[in-house]
Enzyme design. Structure first.
Site, PDB file in Angstrom:
ATOM      1  N   ASP A   1     -21.489  28.733   5.703  1.00 53.74           N
ATOM      2  CA  ASP A   1     -20.380  29.525   6.237  1.00 53.74           C
ATOM      3  C   ASP A   1     -19.033  28.911   5.875  1.00 53.74           C
ATOM      4  OD1 ASP A   1     -19.250  31.694   7.477  1.00 53.74           O
ATOM      5  OD2 ASP A   1     -19.380  30.871   9.491  1.00 53.74           O
TER       6      ASP A   1
ATOM      7  N   ILE B   1      -7.428  27.365  22.213  1.00 55.36           N
ATOM      8  CA  ILE B   1      -7.181  27.504  20.771  1.00 55.36           C
ATOM      9  C   ILE B   1      -7.709  28.824  20.222  1.00 55.36           C
ATOM     10  CG2 ILE B   1      -7.616  26.533  18.493  1.00 55.36           C
ATOM     11  CD1 ILE B   1      -7.767  23.765  19.778  1.00 55.36           C
ATOM     12  N   SER B   2      -8.976  29.090  20.425  1.00 60.89           N
ATOM     13  CA  SER B   2      -9.531  30.303  19.821  1.00 60.89           C
ATOM     14  C   SER B   2     -10.846  30.651  20.493  1.00 60.89           C
ATOM     15  CB  SER B   2      -9.778  30.099  18.327  1.00 60.89           C
ATOM     16  OG  SER B   2     -10.806  29.145  18.138  1.00 60.89           O
TER      17      SER B   2
ATOM     18  N   GLY C   1     -14.741  32.950  19.870  1.00 63.34           N
ATOM     19  CA  GLY C   1     -15.617  33.619  18.916  1.00 63.34           C
ATOM     20  C   GLY C   1     -16.863  34.058  19.640  1.00 63.34           C
TER      21      GLY C   1
END
Lengths: 473, 326
Positions: free
Chosen positions: A209, A64-65, A67
């Site tokens: 955040d 998915i992603s 970081g």
């Protein structure tokens, strides 16, 4: 910023685990990388052995992603195979608040801090916080943590999967002939977001955040606040909050008291972020899109002049009459320099003007045209402007709290009796595109990718329109 | 959770009945009968005292906060409910628990600093590689099922102290009793407020305020105030007039007697105690729990005075560590 997920259209949405075949294996390989990693601890005794193995319970669908922390994968429960023993078959995992089975998972895989050879270097503060808080917290508007597995020097946090996030939805609208997000969706999203936030604040947790990429939306329209990596307890902290993390909240959503160097900030910083998100859902772009001044040395945190200027362009710079404690802010003296660099702050038109312009340019259906479905087609009521004003209030002591915001006229109506639905997609005709889940080799990268350094990842330059649990910008 | 103890993982997963605790420990013992026989250990509470005192020393080196050390002690107690101590390196577990607890309490120490100071404090640890602490951290978190947020009685004490008009001296005393409670099973048995109330009760019964000798005693103990945890409670709980080693036992016995004889007699003992008794009568606090907690603490102090010997505990550990080496 890279293309948002909407640009990839149906192809991404159509990827099915079964259809992926050979490529799926590479995604899995990346997930399982370094099979030569020795077991958790080479001690002879049983207690150090990991209690559950990630691959015994989940099948990876795709990536998915990524970081700074690591990567997020989409997974499903492992299907029982003929070879597996009956005891190893995964029981159906049910969601604690809905009671429905969880069909898909987002697995956040943390990597050790250091690049290169995998070794135990101590778990980051951020991962520890997220693990501890997610284990402790449970609310319909918070992403649900299914379990945490520590195995082979990696931490796997298994969350319920959410098909969308707010950033993705905002992008979708900004691309397709720039249609506004329906007023009913805006209202339900904000209400759910605030109820999740109220739960956090009641439990002495500041999220720190909040931004569209961290707010997940399920296919049934439920909002799920994600990424508690910066969240922390604020009940009687041992140290001033400031001393722990010098910089919190992504710059565009950072509250003015943080920009002005407040040492003892409060949950009100989350409400400012909600205001920014609310505005972004209206205008489809960040309301205060400043440029972050980078830290030159490790010690000094720079004054974020540009960001303060962006806020000032719309709201005007804060004054002592609006915010009595303003002169006590450590960076208050820097406010004068904001006007020098950005004279527009002296001509600020105010939030109301901004709001009217946005609503006018959004081309909502007029009252007559939207008679059939007024709540989904027409513009938001004026009470939305009032809520926005109260969220984007300079003085954190005067800013509306999550509890007060939930009682705002925008949600409860003139009668005070109106209810807000828990499905933000209710009444909508079209569906949003599904999250992009990649199974292609080149996007997974090689097995040795550390996944820790931003610059080291090919997919990190992409804006996390692809989202995911805690997708970072 | 953090606001509501009753919804916390501590209340749900880490609070037991005495029977459950005994069962868990029996299970571990049964699974490890051979090494239990081969490597006997002193009373668990004595081992706890040994660990606490060493955690304090390590904590001083790291300038760790007291609450972090209390959290570390909880982690260790929970860990050894699931793992046989004789199969571990307790020094490594202590170092790792402090490292993790400091992070959890938002006052982190670097892993290298923890390793270096732990290696100095515990030469017996035999670890010189940072990754061993990192590795042990995984084991610790995994064994604790990531349930790392701990509710301590200190917060309840701070909230209740003004209600009962505790003097600084009494509050410090109660605080020290709470520190000592980590050497018992109380934190695995009762909610934090029960332990806090018990500590207040003991502070009021054993040390009536305003006695000059009591103040003196306080002055001597407050010289340790800069250190994360004060010196062992056995010394502080000695009644002002007691002096000798039997002091704690004597006043402890009086506390016990008072409890078993009913609360009514205490109303005459002083306005603060009277207020506490009235408050307890009206509140829904579990009185049986407070009576039991008092007895647990009393018997801890007796044991501490009579049997605690640092060397014995240390030798028992080094013995099984040497014997278990592959």
């Amino acid at each position: 910023m890279g293309p948002p997920s909407a640009a990839t259209g149906k192809n991404a949405a159509a990827v099915q685990p079964a259809a992926a075949g050979a490529v799926k294996r590479t995604a899995k390989q990346a997930f399982e990388e370094d099979p030569s990693t020795p077991p958790l601890v080479k001690m002879t005794s049983a207690p150090y052995a990991p209690q559950r193995h990630i691959n015994d319970h989940y099948d990876i669908v795709g990536f998915i992603s990524s970081g700074t922390y690591g990567r997020v994968y989409k997974a499903v429960s492992k299907r029982p195979t003929t070879t597996s023993q009956p005891t190893q078959q995964t029981a159906i995992i049910k969601h604690p608040t809905t009671g429905k089975p969880i069909e898909a998972f987002a697995i956040k895989k943390f990597k050790p801090d250091k690049e290169g050879e995998l070794q135990y270097t101590g778990i980051s503060q951020s991962a520890i916080r997220e693990m501890a808080l997610c284990t402790e917290l449970s609310h319909p508007a918070l992403i649900h943590l299914v379990e945490i597995i520590l195995e082979s020097k990696c931490i796997f946090m298994v969350f319920e999967y959410a098909e969308h996030d707010l950033l993705q939805i905002i992008h979708h609208h900004s691309l397709l002939n720039r249609t506004p997000i329906p007023a009913s969706t805006l209202r339900s999203c904000t209400h759910q977001l605030l109820s999740g936030l109220l739960y956090l604040h009641r439990n002495w947790v500041i999220h720190r955040d909040l931004k569209p990429a961290n707010i997940m939306v399920t296919s049934s329209g439920a909002i799920k606040i994600g990424d508690l990596g910066l969240a922390r307890l604020f009940h009687k902290p041992l140290h001033a909050l400031f001393s722990g993390d010098k910089v919190v909240v992504t710059i565009w959503y950072r509250a003015p008291e943080l920009l002005l160097g407040s040492r003892h900030y409060t949950p009100a910083i989350d409400l400012w972020a909600v205001g920014c998100i609310f505005a972004e859902m209206l205008s489809l772009r960040p309301i205060f899109k400043g440029e972050e001044a980078k830290q030159d040395s490790k010690k000094a945190v720079p004054f974020q002049r540009n960001q303060m200027g962006k806020i000032g362009e719309i709201l005007g710079l804060p004054t002592k009459s609006q915010w009595p404690l303003l002169p006590a802010m450590p960076e208050a003296s820097n406010l004068q320099s904001v006007a020098l660099h950005n004279p527009a702050v002296n001509r600020a038109a105010g939030l109301e003007k901004w709001y009217r312009n946005i609503v006018a340019s959004n081309n909502y259906a007029t009252a007559s045209a939207s008679a059939n479905a007024p709540s989904t087609r027409g513009p938001p009521p004026d009470s939305a402007l009032d809520l926005l004003k109260q969220l984007l209030t300079y003085d954190p002591l005067k800013r509306i709290s999550a509890e007060q915001a939930l009682q705002h006229k925008y949600f409860v109506g003139e009668s005070g009796q109106e209810k807000v639905g828990w499905n933000c997609f209710e009444g909508l005709e079209s569906k949003y595109p599904a999250r992009k889940v990649s199974t292609e080799t080149n996007e997974i990268g090689t097995g040795s990718l550390p996944g820790t350094k931003r610059s080291g990842l090919p997919d990190d330059g992409l804006r996390s329109g692809v989202g995911g649990v805690g997708g970072k910008r | 959770m953090a606001a509501n103890y009753w919804d916390s993982t501590q209340a749900i997963y880490w609070t037991f009945t005495k029977a459950e605790l005994a069962e868990l420990r029996n299970q571990i013992q049964e699974n490890n009968q051979q090494i239990h026989t081969k490597f006997p250990l002193p009373d668990r509470r004595l081992m706890n005292i040994y660990m606490q005192q060493n955690l304090i020393k390590l904590g001083r080196r790291l300038t760790a906060r007291q609450q972090a050390l209390a959290t570390a002690q909880i982690y260790i107690k929970r860990f050894y409910l699931r793992v046989e101590m004789r199969r571990t390196n307790p020094f490594l577990i202590m170092a790792t628990a402090v490292y993790l607890a400091c992070k959890m309490e938002e006052a982190p120490s670097h892993i290298r600093l923890v390793l270096n100071e732990a290696a100095r404090q515990f030469p017996e640890m035999g670890v010189s590689d940072m990754s061993r602490i990192g590795e042990c951290e995984f084991a610790l978190i995994s064994t604790l099922s990531s349930r790392l947020i701990v509710h301590h009685p200190y917060r309840s004490l701070n909230e209740l102290a003004p209600l009962f008009g505790l003097s600084n001296e009494e509050q410090t005393f109660a605080h020290n009793v709470i520190n000592d409670s980590y050497n018992t099973d109380l934190s695995l048995l009762y909610p934090p407020h029960v332990i806090a109330i018990t500590a207040i009760f003991l502070a009021l019964v054993i040390r009536p305020a305003g006695q000059p000798s009591g103040l003196q005693n306080y002055a001597s103990s407050s010289s340790h105030a800069s250190s994360p945890l004060p010196s062992p409670g056995a010394h502080q709980i000695s009644p002002p007039s007691g002096g000798g080693p039997s002091g704690a036992a004597v006043s402890a016995a009086s506390a016990q007697q008072a409890l078993s004889g009913g609360m009514a007699g205490f109303k005459a003992a002083g306005p603060k105690l009277g207020k506490l008794v009235d408050w307890l009568a009206e509140s829904k606090v579990d009185m049986a729990a407070i009576v039991d907690a008092t007895q647990e603490l009393v018997s801890l102090y007796e044991l501490w005075e009579q049997q605690y010997n640092e060397r014995t505990c240390k030798e028992a550990i080094t013995k099984f560590m040497a014997g278990m080496k592959p």
